[in-house]
Design a protein around this motif. Structure first.
Motif, PDB file in Angstrom:
ATOM      1  N   LEU A  30       0.830  -1.199   0.000  1.00 14.38           N
ATOM      2  CA  LEU A  30       0.000   0.000   0.000  1.00 14.38           C
ATOM      3  C   LEU A  30       0.868   1.253   0.000  1.00 14.38           C
ATOM      4  O   LEU A  30       2.003   1.232   0.474  1.00 14.38           O
ATOM      5  CB  LEU A  30      -0.903   0.014   1.243  1.00 14.38           C
ATOM      6  CG  LEU A  30      -1.930  -1.110   1.333  1.00 14.38           C
ATOM      7  CD1 LEU A  30      -2.603  -1.102   2.685  1.00 14.38           C
ATOM      8  CD2 LEU A  30      -2.962  -0.970   0.243  1.00 14.38           C
ATOM      9  N   PRO A  31       0.340   2.371  -0.510  1.00 14.68           N
ATOM     10  CA  PRO A  31       1.093   3.624  -0.471  1.00 14.68           C
ATOM     11  C   PRO A  31       1.337   4.087   0.973  1.00 14.68           C
ATOM     12  O   PRO A  31       0.613   3.710   1.892  1.00 14.68           O
ATOM     13  CB  PRO A  31       0.181   4.623  -1.195  1.00 14.68           C
ATOM     14  CG  PRO A  31      -0.815   3.816  -1.917  1.00 14.68           C
ATOM     15  CD  PRO A  31      -0.922   2.506  -1.217  1.00 14.68           C
ATOM     16  N   TRP A  33       0.839   6.971   2.410  1.00 16.02           N
ATOM     17  CA  TRP A  33      -0.217   7.767   3.022  1.00 16.02           C
ATOM     18  C   TRP A  33      -1.316   6.887   3.601  1.00 16.02           C
ATOM     19  O   TRP A  33      -1.954   7.260   4.577  1.00 16.02           O
ATOM     20  CB  TRP A  33      -0.788   8.785   2.039  1.00 16.02           C
ATOM     21  CG  TRP A  33      -1.478   8.198   0.837  1.00 16.02           C
ATOM     22  CD1 TRP A  33      -0.918   7.901  -0.361  1.00 16.02           C
ATOM     23  CD2 TRP A  33      -2.854   7.827   0.732  1.00 16.02           C
ATOM     24  NE1 TRP A  33      -1.857   7.368  -1.216  1.00 16.02           N
ATOM     25  CE2 TRP A  33      -3.053   7.322  -0.566  1.00 16.02           C
ATOM     26  CE3 TRP A  33      -3.931   7.871   1.594  1.00 16.02           C
ATOM     27  CZ2 TRP A  33      -4.295   6.864  -1.006  1.00 16.02           C
ATOM     28  CZ3 TRP A  33      -5.160   7.416   1.156  1.00 16.02           C
ATOM     29  CH2 TRP A  33      -5.335   6.927  -0.131  1.00 16.02           C
ATOM     30  N   VAL A  34      -1.528   5.722   3.007  1.00 13.31           N
ATOM     31  CA  VAL A  34      -2.515   4.782   3.539  1.00 13.31           C
ATOM     32  C   VAL A  34      -2.023   4.200   4.866  1.00 13.31           C
ATOM     33  O   VAL A  34      -2.790   4.037   5.816  1.00 13.31           O
ATOM     34  CB  VAL A  34      -2.814   3.664   2.523  1.00 13.31           C
ATOM     35  CG1 VAL A  34      -3.699   2.608   3.111  1.00 13.31           C
ATOM     36  CG2 VAL A  34      -3.443   4.247   1.277  1.00 13.31           C
ATOM     37  N   VAL A  83     -11.490   3.350   1.506  1.00 10.00           N
ATOM     38  CA  VAL A  83     -10.274   3.968   0.965  1.00 10.00           C
ATOM     39  C   VAL A  83      -9.177   2.923   0.791  1.00 10.00           C
ATOM     40  O   VAL A  83      -8.458   2.904  -0.207  1.00 10.00           O
ATOM     41  CB  VAL A  83      -9.808   5.121   1.879  1.00 10.00           C
ATOM     42  CG1 VAL A  83      -8.411   5.588   1.519  1.00 10.00           C
ATOM     43  CG2 VAL A  83     -10.786   6.272   1.811  1.00 10.00           C
ATOM     44  N   LEU A  84      -9.058   2.026   1.760  1.00  9.30           N
ATOM     45  CA  LEU A  84      -8.068   0.951   1.650  1.00  9.30           C
ATOM     46  C   LEU A  84      -8.343   0.075   0.428  1.00  9.30           C
ATOM     47  O   LEU A  84      -7.432  -0.280  -0.321  1.00  9.30           O
ATOM     48  CB  LEU A  84      -8.066   0.076   2.906  1.00  9.30           C
ATOM     49  CG  LEU A  84      -7.459   0.671   4.152  1.00  9.30           C
ATOM     50  CD1 LEU A  84      -7.666  -0.261   5.329  1.00  9.30           C
ATOM     51  CD2 LEU A  84      -6.003   0.977   3.963  1.00  9.30           C
ATOM     52  N   SER A  87      -7.408   1.937  -2.697  1.00  7.34           N
ATOM     53  CA  SER A  87      -5.967   2.048  -2.917  1.00  7.34           C
ATOM     54  C   SER A  87      -5.372   0.731  -3.410  1.00  7.34           C
ATOM     55  O   SER A  87      -4.348   0.733  -4.097  1.00  7.34           O
ATOM     56  CB  SER A  87      -5.272   2.486  -1.632  1.00  7.34           C
ATOM     57  OG  SER A  87      -5.334   1.481  -0.651  1.00  7.34           O
ATOM     58  N   VAL A  90      -5.906   0.626  -7.401  1.00  4.76           N
ATOM     59  CA  VAL A  90      -5.116   1.521  -8.254  1.00  4.76           C
ATOM     60  C   VAL A  90      -3.735   0.925  -8.455  1.00  4.76           C
ATOM     61  O   VAL A  90      -2.956   0.814  -7.521  1.00  4.76           O
ATOM     62  CB  VAL A  90      -5.014   2.927  -7.616  1.00  4.76           C
ATOM     63  CG1 VAL A  90      -4.162   3.844  -8.465  1.00  4.76           C
ATOM     64  CG2 VAL A  90      -6.392   3.511  -7.403  1.00  4.76           C
ATOM     65  N   ARG A  93       0.664   2.852  -8.036  1.00  3.80           N
ATOM     66  CA  ARG A  93       0.744   4.136  -7.351  1.00  3.80           C
ATOM     67  C   ARG A  93       1.356   3.911  -5.988  1.00  3.80           C
ATOM     68  O   ARG A  93       1.020   3.010  -5.266  1.00  3.80           O
ATOM     69  CB  ARG A  93      -0.635   4.746  -7.188  1.00  3.80           C
ATOM     70  CG  ARG A  93      -1.228   5.101  -8.544  1.00  3.80           C
ATOM     71  CD  ARG A  93      -2.456   5.871  -8.395  1.00  3.80           C
ATOM     72  NE  ARG A  93      -2.070   7.244  -8.108  1.00  3.80           N
ATOM     73  CZ  ARG A  93      -2.930   8.190  -7.776  1.00  3.80           C
ATOM     74  NH1 ARG A  93      -4.186   7.896  -7.664  1.00  3.80           N
ATOM     75  NH2 ARG A  93      -2.545   9.406  -7.545  1.00  3.80           N
ATOM     76  N   GLY A  94       2.234   4.770  -5.565  1.00  6.34           N
ATOM     77  CA  GLY A  94       2.866   4.612  -4.273  1.00  6.34           C
ATOM     78  C   GLY A  94       3.641   5.780  -3.961  1.00  6.34           C
ATOM     79  O   GLY A  94       4.010   6.398  -3.160  1.00  6.34           O
TER      80      GLY A  94
END
Length: 94
Positions: A30-31, A33-34, A83-84, A87, A90, A93-94
């Motif tokens: 996961l990115p 920000w997550v 949101v999780l 994410s 997508v 993205r990271g």
């Protein structure tokens, strides 16, 4: 079953979010920000733990931090889980 609507639910959600953060940080799934958001939400859930429960009757439940926090944290948790999920959908993205 009624105990899962009070402080035990907050502790379980916080445990889930912390374990999710640790495992996702190790795998870079996961990115960032997550991961930071999950830790913040876990801390919010832990901050909402102080409440008093007197038996199996839900009418005898008293949250020390007020009913507003108890009523709204469920919607915040569900929104964060959405949101999780988004994410994860997508790619790259990271």
């Amino acid at each position: 079953m009624v105990l899962l609507h009070g402080p035990i639910a907050r502790a379980l959600v916080a445990t889930f979010l912390i374990s999710l953060t640790i495992s996702a940080a190790r795998t870079a799934l996961l990115p960032r920000w997550v991961l930071v958001g999950s830790v913040v939400l876990a801390l919010v859930n832990l901050a909402l733990l102080p409440s008093i429960f007197f038996g199996m009757n839900a009418a005898e439940f008293y949250p020390a931090n007020g009913w507003g926090a108890v009523a709204s944290i469920g919607a915040i948790n569900v929104s964060w889980l959405a949101v999780l999920g988004g994410s994860l959908l997508v790619p790259g993205r990271g």
